[in-house]
Design an enzyme around this catalytic site. Sequence first.
Site, PDB file in Angstrom:
ATOM      1  N   GLU A 322       0.845  -1.200   0.000  1.00  0.00           N
ATOM      2  CA  GLU A 322       0.000   0.000   0.000  1.00  0.00           C
ATOM      3  C   GLU A 322       0.881   1.252   0.000  1.00  0.00           C
ATOM      4  O   GLU A 322       0.708   2.151  -0.812  1.00  0.00           O
ATOM      5  CB  GLU A 322      -0.892  -0.010   1.240  1.00  0.00           C
ATOM      6  CG  GLU A 322      -1.746   1.236   1.385  1.00  0.00           C
ATOM      7  CD  GLU A 322      -2.437   1.316   2.733  1.00  0.00           C
ATOM      8  OE1 GLU A 322      -3.350   2.152   2.864  1.00  0.00           O
ATOM      9  OE2 GLU A 322      -2.061   0.568   3.667  1.00  0.00           O
ATOM     10  N   HIS A 323       1.808   1.312   0.942  1.00  0.00           N
ATOM     11  CA  HIS A 323       2.786   2.407   1.022  1.00  0.00           C
ATOM     12  C   HIS A 323       4.178   1.827   0.803  1.00  0.00           C
ATOM     13  O   HIS A 323       4.525   0.808   1.399  1.00  0.00           O
ATOM     14  CB  HIS A 323       2.771   3.083   2.399  1.00  0.00           C
ATOM     15  CG  HIS A 323       1.438   3.582   2.834  1.00  0.00           C
ATOM     16  ND1 HIS A 323       0.597   2.842   3.658  1.00  0.00           N
ATOM     17  CD2 HIS A 323       0.787   4.743   2.577  1.00  0.00           C
ATOM     18  CE1 HIS A 323      -0.504   3.540   3.887  1.00  0.00           C
ATOM     19  NE2 HIS A 323      -0.425   4.693   3.242  1.00  0.00           N
ATOM     20  N   HIS A 415     -28.160  -6.125 -35.977  1.00  0.00           N
ATOM     21  CA  HIS A 415     -27.032  -5.193 -35.936  1.00  0.00           C
ATOM     22  C   HIS A 415     -26.631  -4.799 -37.362  1.00  0.00           C
ATOM     23  O   HIS A 415     -26.407  -3.621 -37.660  1.00  0.00           O
ATOM     24  CB  HIS A 415     -25.820  -5.839 -35.232  1.00  0.00           C
ATOM     25  CG  HIS A 415     -25.893  -5.819 -33.746  1.00  0.00           C
ATOM     26  ND1 HIS A 415     -26.863  -6.488 -33.037  1.00  0.00           N
ATOM     27  CD2 HIS A 415     -25.095  -5.211 -32.818  1.00  0.00           C
ATOM     28  CE1 HIS A 415     -26.665  -6.308 -31.744  1.00  0.00           C
ATOM     29  NE2 HIS A 415     -25.594  -5.525 -31.584  1.00  0.00           N
TER      30      HIS A 415
END
EC number: 1.1.1.23
Length: 428
Positions: A322-323, A415
Amino acid sequence: MKLIKYPDRSQWNEILKRPVLETENLFDTVRNIINRVRAGGDRVVMEYEAVFDKAELTSLAVTSAEIEEAEKEVPIELKAAIYLAKRNIETFHSAQRFEGKKVDTMEGVTCWQKAVAIEKVGLYIPGGTAPLFSTVLMLAIPAKIAGCKEIVLCTPPDKNGKVHPAILFAARLAGVSKIFKAGGVQAIAAMAYGTESIPKVYKIFGPGNQYVTAAKQLVSLRDVAIDMPAGPSEVEVLADESANPVFVAADLLSQAEHGVDSQAMLVTTSEKLQTEVVYEVERQLGYLTRRDIAEKSLASSKLILVKDMEEALELTNAYAPEHLIIETKDYMEVAGQIVNAGSVFLGAFSPESAGDYASGTNHTLPTNGYAKAYSGVSLDSFIRKITFQEILPSGMSAIGPAIEVMAANEHLDAHKNAVTVRLEEIRK
């Protein structure tokens, strides 16, 4: 702390393993609370506040009088610090504004994107052992910059039914629309489904314990978006012989004091540093008011010695912290090889604490290895990008035949026909 020296690659998975919670019974408990709040609204939320937060409430909304009174209780030096942090967070996040441009993919075919704010967002600010007014800034400021029309904040009150003054001050300063006294699972459920008082929101942000995390996961299955999966907070310090052991120890301890399940790890190429950090951690522990929490967290922390920086980088990218704090003599070169991390702090004078509070970056980040696939909270977290396309007759003539072929080969006749009828009109 666990000292690990020159681990074999076959040991990496075990070394980097995060704690795993038994969630089967937890999810059953959380689901029951969510269902009760969904059915009973404010009354049930207040019942749970009495049970979990020991607060006897007659209403959930924080009044303007309470906010004004709280502002008087916040010390001047804390107000000044919050103002400084607000300015830096605003500066950094304002620079993230999306500027969509029109692109002509072919003559007569123009495509572009428009950034639109999520209209209603919910912010959850935990109670627990520390008032996280900094998280109010980290979530409310980018929401306001993005242009969210309604910013709802839920946070648990104390046993006297009061919300911490600094949380209320930060919320008013950052532009929160409505504040409610609700915590835990009941707060997440209230924001996901709405009650008589608490509005239903479209996306929920904010950290919390395993119950809050489980609640966010459950409501996100079909009813509301969430910021990201979350787990215990974590830091890795990547260091060589040039690192200051006093700084490294302080960084590890700043993470450890978050909670008993926080993760703190050192990866270093220096055996001398590894030894010195052990001493420094023990020395600095004595100064902490939250020593008991830090000691329990450090019991599972790891100080890992590796043979060289190449191996250190491989281990770091495998962990995806995280850090990540990089304290090496060539930290910019090392940083260039990082591919998995939430937020990176470069050099001896860039502690995690700076990003947690006032450098301007966001501290709401992916944990538990999710940095391999998720980004931290940013301005983009509070917006959607709507795609537009304008096709002129010349553009349809250019791309229409290719669309017909592709649709036919996917056996989607309607389509194909939607293009064919237009091409026939153009050819008249």
